[in-house]
Design a protein around this motif. Structure first.
Motif, mmCIF file in Angstrom:
data_model
loop_
_atom_site.group_PDB
_atom_site.id
_atom_site.type_symbol
_atom_site.label_atom_id
_atom_site.label_comp_id
_atom_site.label_asym_id
_atom_site.label_seq_id
_atom_site.Cartn_x
_atom_site.Cartn_y
_atom_site.Cartn_z
ATOM 1 N N PRO A 178 0.801 -1.226 0.000
ATOM 2 C CA PRO A 178 0.000 0.000 0.000
ATOM 3 C C PRO A 178 0.833 1.274 0.000
ATOM 4 C CG PRO A 178 -0.135 -1.112 2.119
ATOM 5 C CD PRO A 178 0.586 -2.039 1.190
ATOM 6 N N GLY A 179 2.084 1.209 0.400
ATOM 7 C CA GLY A 179 2.953 2.378 0.386
ATOM 8 C C GLY A 179 3.564 2.663 -0.971
ATOM 9 N N ALA A 180 3.323 1.789 -1.945
ATOM 10 C CA ALA A 180 3.768 2.036 -3.320
ATOM 11 C C ALA A 180 2.715 2.923 -3.973
ATOM 12 C CB ALA A 180 3.936 0.728 -4.083
ATOM 13 N N LEU A 181 3.044 4.175 -4.208
ATOM 14 C CA LEU A 181 2.083 5.156 -4.700
ATOM 15 C C LEU A 181 2.044 5.226 -6.218
ATOM 16 C CD1 LEU A 181 2.919 7.944 -2.110
ATOM 17 C CD2 LEU A 181 1.161 6.155 -1.963
ATOM 18 N N THR A 182 3.164 5.019 -6.870
ATOM 19 C CA THR A 182 3.259 4.985 -8.329
ATOM 20 C C THR A 182 4.232 3.886 -8.693
ATOM 21 O OG1 THR A 182 2.964 7.395 -8.455
ATOM 22 C CG2 THR A 182 3.825 6.303 -10.415
ATOM 23 N N TYR A 183 3.872 3.091 -9.692
ATOM 24 C CA TYR A 183 4.731 1.982 -10.113
ATOM 25 C C TYR A 183 4.502 1.792 -11.605
ATOM 26 C CZ TYR A 183 7.153 -2.507 -9.566
ATOM 27 O OH TYR A 183 8.041 -3.551 -9.640
ATOM 28 N N ASP A 184 5.246 2.537 -12.425
ATOM 29 C CA ASP A 184 5.021 2.587 -13.869
ATOM 30 C C ASP A 184 6.241 2.145 -14.648
ATOM 31 O OD1 ASP A 184 2.410 3.592 -13.854
ATOM 32 O OD2 ASP A 184 3.087 5.664 -13.805
ATOM 33 N N TYR A 185 5.986 1.357 -15.685
ATOM 34 C CA TYR A 185 7.005 0.939 -16.636
ATOM 35 C C TYR A 185 6.630 1.504 -17.999
ATOM 36 C CZ TYR A 185 8.869 -2.474 -13.343
ATOM 37 O OH TYR A 185 9.456 -3.074 -12.265
ATOM 38 N N MET A 186 7.595 2.081 -18.698
ATOM 39 C CA MET A 186 7.397 2.582 -20.044
ATOM 40 C C MET A 186 8.548 2.059 -20.902
ATOM 41 S SD MET A 186 5.931 4.724 -17.734
ATOM 42 C CE MET A 186 7.263 5.641 -17.073
ATOM 43 N N GLY A 187 8.280 1.809 -22.181
ATOM 44 C CA GLY A 187 9.364 1.315 -23.003
ATOM 45 C C GLY A 187 9.089 1.406 -24.479
ATOM 46 N N GLU A 188 10.191 1.285 -25.208
ATOM 47 C CA GLU A 188 10.153 1.274 -26.665
ATOM 48 C C GLU A 188 11.366 0.490 -27.129
ATOM 49 O OE1 GLU A 188 8.820 1.697 -30.386
ATOM 50 O OE2 GLU A 188 7.731 2.494 -28.676
ATOM 51 N N ALA A 219 5.596 6.100 -0.366
ATOM 52 C CA ALA A 219 5.158 7.038 0.663
ATOM 53 C C ALA A 219 6.306 7.470 1.567
ATOM 54 C CB ALA A 219 4.035 6.427 1.498
ATOM 55 N N ASP A 220 7.265 6.571 1.792
ATOM 56 C CA ASP A 220 8.383 6.877 2.672
ATOM 57 C C ASP A 220 9.439 5.784 2.501
ATOM 58 O OD1 ASP A 220 7.348 4.663 4.101
ATOM 59 O OD2 ASP A 220 6.321 5.969 5.541
ATOM 60 N N ASN A 221 10.520 5.912 3.237
ATOM 61 C CA ASN A 221 11.602 4.935 3.150
ATOM 62 C C ASN A 221 11.150 3.541 3.562
ATOM 63 O OD1 ASN A 221 14.542 5.928 2.495
ATOM 64 N ND2 ASN A 221 13.475 7.635 3.462
ATOM 65 N N ALA A 222 10.279 3.444 4.560
ATOM 66 C CA ALA A 222 9.801 2.125 4.988
ATOM 67 C C ALA A 222 9.059 1.428 3.852
ATOM 68 C CB ALA A 222 8.911 2.254 6.226
ATOM 69 N N ALA A 223 8.225 2.168 3.128
ATOM 70 C CA ALA A 223 7.494 1.580 1.996
ATOM 71 C C ALA A 223 8.462 1.179 0.882
ATOM 72 C CB ALA A 223 6.456 2.566 1.472
ATOM 73 N N ALA A 224 9.471 2.002 0.640
ATOM 74 C CA ALA A 224 10.473 1.661 -0.377
ATOM 75 C C ALA A 224 11.239 0.410 0.027
ATOM 76 C CB ALA A 224 11.423 2.834 -0.594
ATOM 77 N N MET A 225 11.562 0.289 1.308
ATOM 78 C CA MET A 225 12.284 -0.894 1.778
ATOM 79 C C MET A 225 11.403 -2.143 1.741
ATOM 80 S SD MET A 225 15.342 -0.062 2.102
ATOM 81 C CE MET A 225 15.879 -1.639 2.766
ATOM 82 N N THR A 226 10.105 -1.996 1.983
ATOM 83 C CA THR A 226 9.191 -3.131 1.828
ATOM 84 C C THR A 226 9.241 -3.620 0.389
ATOM 85 O OG1 THR A 226 7.732 -2.429 3.608
ATOM 86 C CG2 THR A 226 6.760 -3.833 1.906
#
Length: 139
Positions: free
Chosen positions: A59-69, A80-87
């Motif tokens: 739930p702490g992942a607010l944006t998770y986008d992949y783009m490519g060509e 949301a914060d470092n804890a969410a990034a570490m999760t």
């Protein structure tokens, strides 16, 4: 007096970040990479699984986008914060890292916001560049 100025600046910056829907603790990164030879058909199924798992379990992942060509893929992630990034880092390491790193070659990592020491340690193998926020807003 300098101490009071520092406290005032801290509240000013944190207040503006919170007012626009971002937390002063938001951590973002942008990763560029190339698809490894012979792995083009593996890209979409892998990314779909990763996106699904992240959306369902973090739930702490607010944006998770992949783009490519072609063989170029970019990732934009916001936590949301470092804890969410570490999760996310823990889940990625346990579930996807081996396949991901066999599919892609990371060419650059740029991290924005207040990355903590644990996050910096986790990202160190990719030689990231760090940019703490100095001004701005989001809509």
């Amino acid at each position: 007096m300098k101490y009071l100025q520092l406290i005032g600046a801290t509240f000013l910056f944190a207040g503006s970040a919170l007012a626009d829907g971002h937390s002063a603790d938001d951590v973002h990164w942008h990763i560029t990479m190339t698809v490894n030879s012979g792995k083009a058909d593996a890209v979409k199924p892998l990314l779909d699984r990763m996106v699904s798992a992240t959306q369902a379990n973090e739930p702490g992942a607010l944006t998770y986008d992949y783009m490519g060509e072609g063989d170029q893929v970019h990732i934009y992630e916001r936590y949301a914060d470092n804890a969410a990034a570490m999760t996310h880092m823990g889940n990625f390491g346990a579930n996807f890292a081996e396949e991901f790193l066999g599919t892609f070659t990371i060419t650059s990592v740029v991290v924005y916001g207040p990355a903590g020491d644990d996050l910096k340690e986790g990202l160190a193998p990719f030689s990231p560049t760090y940019f703490p926020q100095i001004s701005g807003f989001s809509r």
